[in-house]
Write an enzyme that holds these catalytic residues in place. Structure first.
Site, mmCIF file in Angstrom:
data_model
loop_
_atom_site.group_PDB
_atom_site.id
_atom_site.type_symbol
_atom_site.label_atom_id
_atom_site.label_comp_id
_atom_site.label_asym_id
_atom_site.label_seq_id
_atom_site.Cartn_x
_atom_site.Cartn_y
_atom_site.Cartn_z
ATOM 1 N N ASP A 8 0.781 -1.278 -0.127
ATOM 2 C CA ASP A 8 0.066 -0.007 0.030
ATOM 3 C C ASP A 8 0.881 1.413 0.013
ATOM 4 O OD1 ASP A 8 -2.836 1.082 0.168
ATOM 5 O OD2 ASP A 8 -2.187 1.913 2.032
ATOM 6 N N HIS A 153 -5.392 6.780 7.306
ATOM 7 C CA HIS A 153 -4.830 6.084 6.407
ATOM 8 C C HIS A 153 -3.341 6.048 6.830
ATOM 9 C CE1 HIS A 153 -8.114 5.316 3.298
ATOM 10 N NE2 HIS A 153 -8.652 5.827 4.440
#
Length: 238
Positions: A8, A153
Protein backbone atom coordinates in the site's frame (compact mmCIF):
# COMPACT_ATOMS: atom_id res chain seq x y z
CA UNK A 1 7.58 -21.37 -2.33
CA UNK A 2 4.75 -18.90 -2.93
CA UNK A 3 5.93 -15.41 -1.91
CA UNK A 4 3.43 -12.57 -1.94
CA UNK A 5 3.82 -8.96 -0.88
CA UNK A 6 0.76 -7.02 0.27
CA UNK A 7 1.50 -3.41 -0.67
CA UNK A 8 0.00 0.00 0.00
CA UNK A 9 1.12 3.59 -0.54
CA UNK A 10 0.27 7.11 0.58
CA UNK A 11 0.73 10.08 -1.75
CA UNK A 12 0.57 13.87 -1.86
CA UNK A 13 -2.57 13.69 -3.99
CA UNK A 14 -4.49 11.67 -6.53
CA UNK A 15 -2.60 12.26 -9.78
CA UNK A 16 0.99 11.28 -10.52
CA UNK A 17 0.51 12.78 -13.99
CA UNK A 18 -0.15 16.17 -12.41
CA UNK A 19 2.96 15.98 -10.25
CA UNK A 20 1.78 14.27 -7.08
CA UNK A 21 4.40 12.08 -5.45
CA UNK A 22 4.77 9.03 -3.25
CA UNK A 23 5.37 9.74 0.45
CA UNK A 24 4.91 6.35 2.15
CA UNK A 25 5.32 2.69 1.19
CA UNK A 26 4.13 -0.21 3.33
CA UNK A 27 4.79 -3.84 2.45
CA UNK A 28 3.84 -7.03 4.31
CA UNK A 29 5.46 -10.33 3.31
CA UNK A 30 3.44 -13.56 3.14
CA UNK A 31 5.00 -16.91 2.24
CA UNK A 32 2.67 -19.86 1.57
CA UNK A 33 -0.20 -17.80 3.04
CA UNK A 34 1.62 -17.20 6.31
CA UNK A 35 2.78 -13.75 7.45
CA UNK A 36 6.53 -13.78 8.03
CA UNK A 37 7.06 -10.44 9.80
CA UNK A 38 9.60 -9.48 7.14
CA UNK A 39 7.91 -6.18 6.32
CA UNK A 40 9.16 -3.02 4.62
CA UNK A 41 8.03 0.44 5.70
CA UNK A 42 9.47 3.65 4.28
CA UNK A 43 8.62 7.37 4.26
CA UNK A 44 9.84 9.68 1.50
CA UNK A 45 10.52 13.38 1.21
CA UNK A 46 8.46 14.24 -1.86
CA UNK A 47 9.75 17.79 -2.21
CA UNK A 48 6.21 19.17 -2.24
CA UNK A 49 3.25 19.62 0.10
CA UNK A 50 0.33 17.23 0.22
CA UNK A 51 -3.01 18.38 -1.14
CA UNK A 52 -5.30 19.38 1.78
CA UNK A 53 -7.73 16.54 0.95
CA UNK A 54 -4.89 14.00 0.94
CA UNK A 55 -3.50 15.40 4.19
CA UNK A 56 -6.88 14.88 5.86
CA UNK A 57 -6.75 11.22 4.79
CA UNK A 58 -3.21 10.28 5.88
CA UNK A 59 -2.12 13.09 8.21
CA UNK A 60 1.51 12.95 7.00
CA UNK A 61 2.82 16.51 7.10
CA UNK A 62 5.60 18.10 5.05
CA UNK A 63 7.41 18.87 8.32
CA UNK A 64 7.39 15.19 9.29
CA UNK A 65 8.83 14.23 5.91
CA UNK A 66 11.52 16.92 5.88
CA UNK A 67 14.32 14.61 7.10
CA UNK A 68 13.12 11.50 5.23
CA UNK A 69 15.05 10.12 2.21
CA UNK A 70 14.10 10.79 -1.39
CA UNK A 71 12.49 7.83 -3.18
CA UNK A 72 15.37 7.45 -5.64
CA UNK A 73 17.82 6.74 -2.81
CA UNK A 74 15.74 3.72 -1.73
CA UNK A 75 15.03 2.14 -5.10
CA UNK A 76 17.65 -0.60 -4.79
CA UNK A 77 16.34 -1.62 -1.36
CA UNK A 78 12.74 -1.68 -2.62
CA UNK A 79 13.71 -3.55 -5.81
CA UNK A 80 15.57 -6.24 -3.88
CA UNK A 81 12.70 -6.66 -1.41
CA UNK A 82 10.03 -7.01 -4.12
CA UNK A 83 12.14 -9.16 -6.45
CA UNK A 84 10.16 -12.09 -7.85
CA UNK A 85 7.15 -11.57 -5.58
CA UNK A 86 3.48 -11.45 -6.49
CA UNK A 87 1.96 -8.16 -5.33
CA UNK A 88 -1.45 -7.94 -3.64
CA UNK A 89 -2.87 -4.41 -3.84
CA UNK A 90 -6.30 -2.85 -3.30
CA UNK A 91 -7.02 -0.73 -6.39
CA UNK A 92 -3.70 -1.70 -7.94
CA UNK A 93 -3.62 0.84 -10.83
CA UNK A 94 -3.37 3.71 -8.33
CA UNK A 95 -0.39 2.38 -6.35
CA UNK A 96 1.38 0.93 -9.38
CA UNK A 97 0.90 4.21 -11.24
CA UNK A 98 2.71 6.15 -8.51
CA UNK A 99 5.46 3.55 -8.08
CA UNK A 100 6.15 3.42 -11.79
CA UNK A 101 6.11 7.22 -11.99
CA UNK A 102 8.78 7.41 -9.26
CA UNK A 103 10.85 4.79 -11.10
CA UNK A 104 10.47 6.68 -14.37
CA UNK A 105 11.59 9.94 -12.75
CA UNK A 106 14.68 8.10 -11.49
CA UNK A 107 15.26 6.67 -15.00
CA UNK A 108 14.73 3.12 -13.76
CA UNK A 109 12.72 0.30 -15.41
CA UNK A 110 9.04 -0.27 -14.51
CA UNK A 111 8.01 -2.56 -11.69
CA UNK A 112 6.89 -5.30 -14.09
CA UNK A 113 10.56 -6.16 -14.59
CA UNK A 114 10.92 -6.92 -10.88
CA UNK A 115 7.74 -8.74 -9.82
CA UNK A 116 6.00 -11.94 -10.94
CA UNK A 117 2.46 -10.55 -11.06
CA UNK A 118 -0.28 -8.50 -9.38
CA UNK A 119 -3.55 -9.39 -7.66
CA UNK A 120 -6.03 -6.52 -7.33
CA UNK A 121 -8.25 -7.22 -4.32
CA UNK A 122 -10.68 -4.49 -5.38
CA UNK A 123 -11.38 -6.36 -8.62
CA UNK A 124 -11.65 -9.60 -6.65
CA UNK A 125 -14.08 -8.07 -4.14
CA UNK A 126 -16.29 -6.57 -6.88
CA UNK A 127 -16.61 -10.02 -8.44
CA UNK A 128 -17.46 -11.61 -5.09
CA UNK A 129 -19.74 -8.83 -3.81
CA UNK A 130 -21.28 -7.12 -6.86
CA UNK A 131 -23.20 -3.95 -6.12
CA UNK A 132 -21.77 -3.58 -2.61
CA UNK A 133 -19.24 -1.16 -1.15
CA UNK A 134 -15.81 -2.74 -1.45
CA UNK A 135 -13.50 -0.22 0.18
CA UNK A 136 -10.92 -1.62 2.58
CA UNK A 137 -13.01 -0.52 5.57
CA UNK A 138 -16.15 -2.11 4.10
CA UNK A 139 -14.34 -5.40 3.48
CA UNK A 140 -12.93 -5.37 7.02
CA UNK A 141 -16.46 -4.99 8.40
CA UNK A 142 -17.86 -7.66 6.08
CA UNK A 143 -15.11 -10.19 6.78
CA UNK A 144 -14.69 -9.57 10.50
CA UNK A 145 -11.24 -7.97 10.29
CA UNK A 146 -10.57 -5.61 13.21
CA UNK A 147 -9.82 -2.15 11.82
CA UNK A 148 -10.65 -0.21 14.99
CA UNK A 149 -7.11 1.25 15.07
CA UNK A 150 -7.50 2.83 11.64
CA UNK A 151 -8.34 6.47 12.37
CA UNK A 152 -6.08 7.69 9.56
CA UNK A 153 -4.79 5.92 6.46
CA UNK A 154 -1.27 4.58 6.82
CA UNK A 155 0.53 2.43 4.25
CA UNK A 156 1.83 -0.24 6.63
CA UNK A 157 -1.36 -0.47 8.69
CA UNK A 158 -3.47 -0.67 5.54
CA UNK A 159 -1.20 -3.36 4.10
CA UNK A 160 -1.56 -5.39 7.31
CA UNK A 161 -5.35 -5.04 7.19
CA UNK A 162 -5.37 -5.97 3.50
CA UNK A 163 -3.35 -9.09 4.28
CA UNK A 164 -6.11 -10.24 6.66
CA UNK A 165 -8.78 -9.30 4.12
CA UNK A 166 -7.04 -11.23 1.34
CA UNK A 167 -6.63 -14.33 3.51
CA UNK A 168 -10.36 -14.19 4.30
CA UNK A 169 -11.33 -13.58 0.66
CA UNK A 170 -9.37 -16.66 -0.39
CA UNK A 171 -10.15 -18.81 2.65
CA UNK A 172 -11.47 -21.62 0.45
CA UNK A 173 -7.98 -22.21 -0.88
CA UNK A 174 -6.75 -23.48 2.51
CA UNK A 175 -7.90 -27.03 1.82
CA UNK A 176 -5.94 -27.11 -1.42
CA UNK A 177 -2.82 -25.88 0.32
CA UNK A 178 -3.12 -28.48 3.07
CA UNK A 179 -3.51 -31.19 0.45
CA UNK A 180 -0.41 -30.00 -1.38
CA UNK A 181 1.76 -29.75 1.73
CA UNK A 182 1.93 -32.96 3.83
CA UNK A 183 2.62 -32.67 7.52
CA UNK A 184 6.04 -33.49 8.96
CA UNK A 185 4.71 -36.81 10.21
CA UNK A 186 3.38 -37.70 6.76
CA UNK A 187 6.62 -36.62 5.11
CA UNK A 188 8.55 -38.83 7.55
CA UNK A 189 6.38 -41.81 6.69
CA UNK A 190 4.76 -42.05 10.13
CA UNK A 191 1.28 -41.65 8.62
CA UNK A 192 0.16 -43.65 5.60
CA UNK A 193 -3.14 -43.36 3.80
CA UNK A 194 -4.29 -46.74 2.49
CA UNK A 195 -5.48 -46.92 -1.10
CA UNK A 196 -9.05 -48.06 -1.70
CA UNK A 197 -10.08 -50.20 -4.68
CA UNK A 198 -13.50 -48.78 -5.60
CA UNK A 199 -14.16 -51.68 -8.00
CA UNK A 200 -14.84 -53.90 -4.99
CA UNK A 201 -17.91 -51.87 -4.00
CA UNK A 202 -21.39 -52.69 -5.32
CA UNK A 203 -23.66 -49.68 -5.63
CA UNK A 204 -27.37 -50.21 -5.11
CA UNK A 205 -29.54 -48.92 -7.96
CA UNK A 206 -32.90 -47.52 -6.83
CA UNK A 207 -35.30 -47.29 -9.74
CA UNK A 208 -38.21 -44.83 -9.94
CA UNK A 209 -41.70 -46.24 -9.28
CA UNK A 210 -44.72 -45.70 -11.52
CA UNK A 211 -45.90 -42.63 -9.60
CA UNK A 212 -42.46 -40.98 -9.83
CA UNK A 213 -42.18 -41.79 -13.56
CA UNK A 214 -45.60 -40.24 -14.19
CA UNK A 215 -44.66 -37.09 -12.23
CA UNK A 216 -41.47 -36.81 -14.30
CA UNK A 217 -43.42 -37.21 -17.53
CA UNK A 218 -45.88 -34.49 -16.46
CA UNK A 219 -43.00 -32.04 -15.86
CA UNK A 220 -41.54 -32.77 -19.30
CA UNK A 221 -44.94 -32.24 -20.89
CA UNK A 222 -45.30 -28.86 -19.17
CA UNK A 223 -41.82 -27.81 -20.32
CA UNK A 224 -42.60 -28.94 -23.86
CA UNK A 225 -45.85 -26.97 -23.84
CA UNK A 226 -44.36 -23.76 -22.41
CA UNK A 227 -41.56 -23.79 -25.01
CA UNK A 228 -43.95 -24.18 -27.91
CA UNK A 229 -42.79 -27.66 -28.74
CA UNK A 230 -39.12 -26.65 -29.09
CA UNK A 231 -37.72 -29.07 -26.51
CA UNK A 232 -35.81 -32.18 -27.53
CA UNK A 233 -37.33 -34.54 -24.95
CA UNK A 234 -39.56 -36.39 -27.40
CA UNK A 235 -36.82 -36.60 -30.02
CA UNK A 236 -34.54 -38.29 -27.51
CA UNK A 237 -37.29 -40.71 -26.54
CA UNK A 238 -37.73 -41.61 -30.21
Amino acid sequence: MSRQIILDTETTGLSAVDGDRLIELGCVEMVNRKLTGNNLHLYFNAGRDSHPDALRVHGITTEFLADKPRFETKIDEIWEYLQGAELIIHNAPFDLGFLNNELKLAKRPPLTQCISGVIDTLVMAKEMYPGKRNSLDSLCDRLGVDNSGRTLHGALLDAELLADVYINLTRGQDALIVAEEPSEAEAAGAITIPSVDLSTFKLQVVRANEQELQAHADVLTQLDKSSGGKTVWRQLEA
